[in-house]
Design a protein around this motif. Structure first.
Motif, PDB file in Angstrom:
ATOM      1  N   SER A 380      29.603  20.448  34.955  1.00 27.65           N
ATOM      2  CA  SER A 380      30.622  21.332  34.388  1.00 27.65           C
ATOM      3  C   SER A 380      30.819  22.609  35.205  1.00 27.65           C
ATOM      4  O   SER A 380      31.719  23.394  34.908  1.00 27.65           O
ATOM      5  N   THR A 381      29.992  22.797  36.212  1.00 27.50           N
ATOM      6  CA  THR A 381      30.083  23.987  37.054  1.00 27.50           C
ATOM      7  C   THR A 381      30.756  23.635  38.376  1.00 27.50           C
ATOM      8  O   THR A 381      30.269  22.793  39.129  1.00 27.50           O
ATOM      9  N   GLU A 382      31.873  24.259  38.644  1.00 33.33           N
ATOM     10  CA  GLU A 382      32.607  23.973  39.875  1.00 33.33           C
ATOM     11  C   GLU A 382      31.866  24.535  41.079  1.00 33.33           C
ATOM     12  O   GLU A 382      31.371  25.665  41.055  1.00 33.33           O
ATOM     13  N   LYS A 383      31.801  23.723  42.134  1.00 29.88           N
ATOM     14  CA  LYS A 383      31.135  24.144  43.370  1.00 29.88           C
ATOM     15  C   LYS A 383      32.190  24.626  44.361  1.00 29.88           C
ATOM     16  O   LYS A 383      33.150  23.907  44.659  1.00 29.88           O
ATOM     17  N   PRO A 384      32.056  25.844  44.883  1.00 24.66           N
ATOM     18  CA  PRO A 384      33.084  26.347  45.802  1.00 24.66           C
ATOM     19  C   PRO A 384      33.079  25.582  47.122  1.00 24.66           C
ATOM     20  O   PRO A 384      32.027  25.205  47.639  1.00 24.66           O
ATOM     21  N   SER A 385      34.273  25.327  47.635  1.00 28.07           N
ATOM     22  CA  SER A 385      34.404  24.705  48.951  1.00 28.07           C
ATOM     23  C   SER A 385      34.489  25.793  50.016  1.00 28.07           C
ATOM     24  O   SER A 385      34.593  26.983  49.703  1.00 28.07           O
ATOM     25  N   GLU A 386      34.468  25.388  51.268  1.00 24.70           N
ATOM     26  CA  GLU A 386      34.525  26.352  52.361  1.00 24.70           C
ATOM     27  C   GLU A 386      35.886  27.042  52.394  1.00 24.70           C
ATOM     28  O   GLU A 386      36.904  26.457  52.031  1.00 24.70           O
ATOM     29  N   ASP A 448      39.070  31.540  47.210  1.00 19.96           N
ATOM     30  CA  ASP A 448      37.626  31.740  47.352  1.00 19.96           C
ATOM     31  C   ASP A 448      36.861  30.422  47.241  1.00 19.96           C
ATOM     32  O   ASP A 448      35.647  30.407  47.018  1.00 19.96           O
ATOM     33  N   GLY A 449      37.576  29.301  47.392  1.00 20.71           N
ATOM     34  CA  GLY A 449      36.925  28.000  47.304  1.00 20.71           C
ATOM     35  C   GLY A 449      36.881  27.414  45.909  1.00 20.71           C
ATOM     36  O   GLY A 449      36.363  26.310  45.713  1.00 20.71           O
ATOM     37  N   LEU A 450      37.440  28.129  44.928  1.00 20.70           N
ATOM     38  CA  LEU A 450      37.452  27.663  43.545  1.00 20.70           C
ATOM     39  C   LEU A 450      38.884  27.491  43.064  1.00 20.70           C
ATOM     40  O   LEU A 450      39.776  28.247  43.451  1.00 20.70           O
ATOM     41  N   LYS A 465      43.831  25.396  44.705  1.00 15.18           N
ATOM     42  CA  LYS A 465      43.078  26.261  45.614  1.00 15.18           C
ATOM     43  C   LYS A 465      43.549  25.981  47.038  1.00 15.18           C
ATOM     44  O   LYS A 465      44.194  24.960  47.307  1.00 15.18           O
ATOM     45  N   GLY A 466      43.258  26.914  47.962  1.00 18.09           N
ATOM     46  CA  GLY A 466      43.692  26.744  49.339  1.00 18.09           C
ATOM     47  C   GLY A 466      42.744  27.417  50.306  1.00 18.09           C
ATOM     48  O   GLY A 466      41.938  28.271  49.923  1.00 18.09           O
ATOM     49  N   ARG A 467      42.857  27.023  51.579  1.00 18.82           N
ATOM     50  CA  ARG A 467      42.026  27.646  52.622  1.00 18.82           C
ATOM     51  C   ARG A 467      42.758  27.567  53.956  1.00 18.82           C
ATOM     52  O   ARG A 467      43.561  26.657  54.209  1.00 18.82           O
ATOM     53  N   TRP A 468      42.464  28.535  54.797  1.00 23.40           N
ATOM     54  CA  TRP A 468      43.038  28.564  56.133  1.00 23.40           C
ATOM     55  C   TRP A 468      42.136  27.796  57.092  1.00 23.40           C
ATOM     56  O   TRP A 468      40.933  28.027  57.144  1.00 23.40           O
ATOM     57  N   LEU A 469      42.752  26.861  57.844  1.00 25.00           N
ATOM     58  CA  LEU A 469      41.997  26.145  58.877  1.00 25.00           C
ATOM     59  C   LEU A 469      41.979  26.936  60.177  1.00 25.00           C
ATOM     60  O   LEU A 469      40.993  26.947  60.919  1.00 25.00           O
TER      61      LEU A 469
END
Length: 519
Positions: A380-386, A448-450, A465-469
């Motif tokens: 139930s706890t989301e793990k942040p991605s890079e 922030d990975g969440l 969610k999003g992230r810059w490559l």
């Protein structure tokens, strides 16, 4: 002299309580007839041990769910929730699409209509309810189709919707302007009653029949006669172009409310001591006899839009990708799963049954309890991605609207605001119906990975969610929580006023499209 009397009274009281406890346990073992804890307002909860179940075995079930893309797993025994797990980022307060579990609800409403005296017999012929329509391909076989044939998937209407394969006829129905006409006009492939053939058109006809009998949509009739009495207040239900509640799929419920449907059947059609569904209907459903002709599971049977595994002593409402309500009459258990992947019913039934160790309470198991609590917390706890560093381009592209020509991803326009305290997006998608207006979505983006969740919509809650490559490439991930839909992952490449968007279409093929900002 008072102390011996008090001691004797305590012994007598303790004996009475023990007898009452044993009698209650015996009643549970016989199907819970003495159960007085109705979850109309809320479910009671219990430790697994108090209801004779092994918490360590339930922990393994929760872990198994994580390998099968579960969104939730809930188990009720003796009227108490003993397991209630939600897999991040899904949460308990988000209605979940039930897919073909909708069929079982339609069947239940037909049972209530029968009890209400609105349906005189399930042997009534289908065409009697559509006398105002001109129906094509009418022959003696079509004239003989009954309501019971629709309930048992033995109508004989020509239909291609294999349990494992492309639902060709269902897709064609969705594209037609009049679903009822599409179904009624089909040719017959066999005589009614001869053979099981899975067909989402059958329950949609039943939904139309319900509307004719009650003057209400299936959704409104459910509100009055099923959802209302059960204390179900949150749901979404799709409609066809004529406003008929979709009968084969399209209903979204909270997992705890799905469990109420199962509990109604577990209690022989009674709710708060009052008959809601005829007991005979429940018994026929429980002891299903229609052979589903499944090569993978030869023991599968069907009745009244429910599935059954007689060898596992379980029957169930089943929706695509493991939206399931399992009912174990002999164990006094209801289990609910919602998911985004297939799951093996037989294994699930065995694992749930195997977690039952006693008809009476077990001693407390601190180690098992801690293990179960730890596993539930884990899923139930989301793990942040890079996440990558935000480049300078984030400010210049923020707020721009990129418009796209017609494309396989159905994206019409996209606007991102990635700089500032409240990152968010605005998205327009073309509807699958070319005559319908564009679908508009908006919501926050987690950088922030969440995932960040949008406000509820008719399609569910969007988690994004999003992230810059690198300095010009941004990856956005979007999931409709509570919807049986794959993760939507797009790679965005920014080049001046142009945006190259890459993602997979509904068939899983990668598509690349280019949008212009107009600035």
């Amino acid at each position: 002299m008072q102390k011996p009397r008090l001691a004797a009274a305590g012994i007598v009281l303790g004996t009475i309580m023990l007898v009452v406890s044993l009698c209650s346990a015996a009643a549970y073992a016989q199907g819970g007839a003495a159960e007085s804890a109705w979850p109309t307002r809320q479910w009671l909860t219990s430790t697994p041990e108090e209801q004779g179940m092994d918490p360590a075995a339930l922990a393994k079930l929760v872990e198994f769910g994580a390998t099968r893309s579960f969104d939730s797993l809930l188990i009720v025994r003796h009227g108490r929730i003993v397991l209630d797990a939600y897999y991040a980022p899904y949460a308990a307060d988000i209605p979940h699409t039930t897919n073909s579990t909708t069929k079982a609800v339609i069947g239940t409403l037909m049972a209530i209509a029968s009890k209400d005296g609105l349906l005189d017999s399930t042997d009534r012929r289908m065409l009697d309810f559509f006398a105002d329509r001109s129906v094509a391909n009418v022959d003696e076989r079509k004239k003989a189709v009954t309501v019971q044939n629709l309930l048992d998937m033995t109508s004989g209407i020509d239909w291609e919707e294999p349990l494992s394969g492309r639902p060709v006829s269902m897709i064609a129905m969705e594209r037609s302007p009049d679903w009822i006409k599409f179904i009624l006009d089909r040719q017959m492939s066999s005589a009614p009653g001869d053979i099981f053939n899975y067909n989402s058109g059958n329950p949609h006809l039943l939904s139309a029949i319900l509307t004719g009998l009650t003057g209400l949509s299936a959704s409104d009739y459910a509100k009055a006669r099923l959802f209302g009495p059960l204390g179900i207040s949150t749901w979404n239900w799709r409609r066809d172009p004529q406003g008929i509640s979709t009968g084969g799929y399209g209903l979204a419920l909270l997992p705890r409310d799905m469990a109420k449907i199962g509990y109604l059947y577990l209690r022989h059609g009674e709710w708060e001591g009052k008959p809601l569904v005829p007991a005979g209907w429940v018994e026929k459903t429980r002891h299903a006899t229609v052979n589903m002709n499944s090569s993978r599971s030869p023991t599968l049977r069907y009745s009244n839009l429910f599935w059954a595994l007689p060898d596992k002593k379980v029957y169930m409402a089943v929706g695509y990708h493991c939206q399931v309500i399992m009912i174990f009459p002999e164990l006094d258990i209801v289990a609910v799963t919602t998911a985004r992947n297939f799951c093996p019913f037989g294994k699930m039934a065995d694992d749930i049954s195997g977690a039952v160790k006693s008809e009476t309470a077990l001693p407390p198991d601190p180690a098992g309890t801690n293990l179960l609590a730890g596993v539930i917390h884990e899923v139930s706890t989301e793990k942040p991605s890079e996440v990558g560093a935000m480049p300078e381009i984030a400010s210049s592209i923020s707020g721009k609207t990129y418009k796209f020509p017609s494309n396989a991803l159905n994206v019409r326009s996209l606007s991102l605001t990635l700089a500032g305290p409240n990152p968010h997006y605005e998205l327009e998608m073309n509807s699958r119906d070319p005559t319908a207006p564009a679908l508009k979505f908006a919501g926050p983006i987690g950088l922030d990975g969440l995932f960040r969740k949008s406000d509820p919509t008719a399609f569910g809650v969007a988690a994004t969610k999003g992230r810059w490559l690198d300095g010009q490439t941004f990856v956005i991930e979007r999931r409709m929580l509570g919807a049986d839909a794959p993760l939507q992952k797009w790679t965005l490449g920014f080049d001046g006023g142009r945006l190259n968007l890459r993602g997979n279409d509904r068939a899983g093929l990668e598509v690349s499209i280019v949008g212009e900002s107009g600035d």
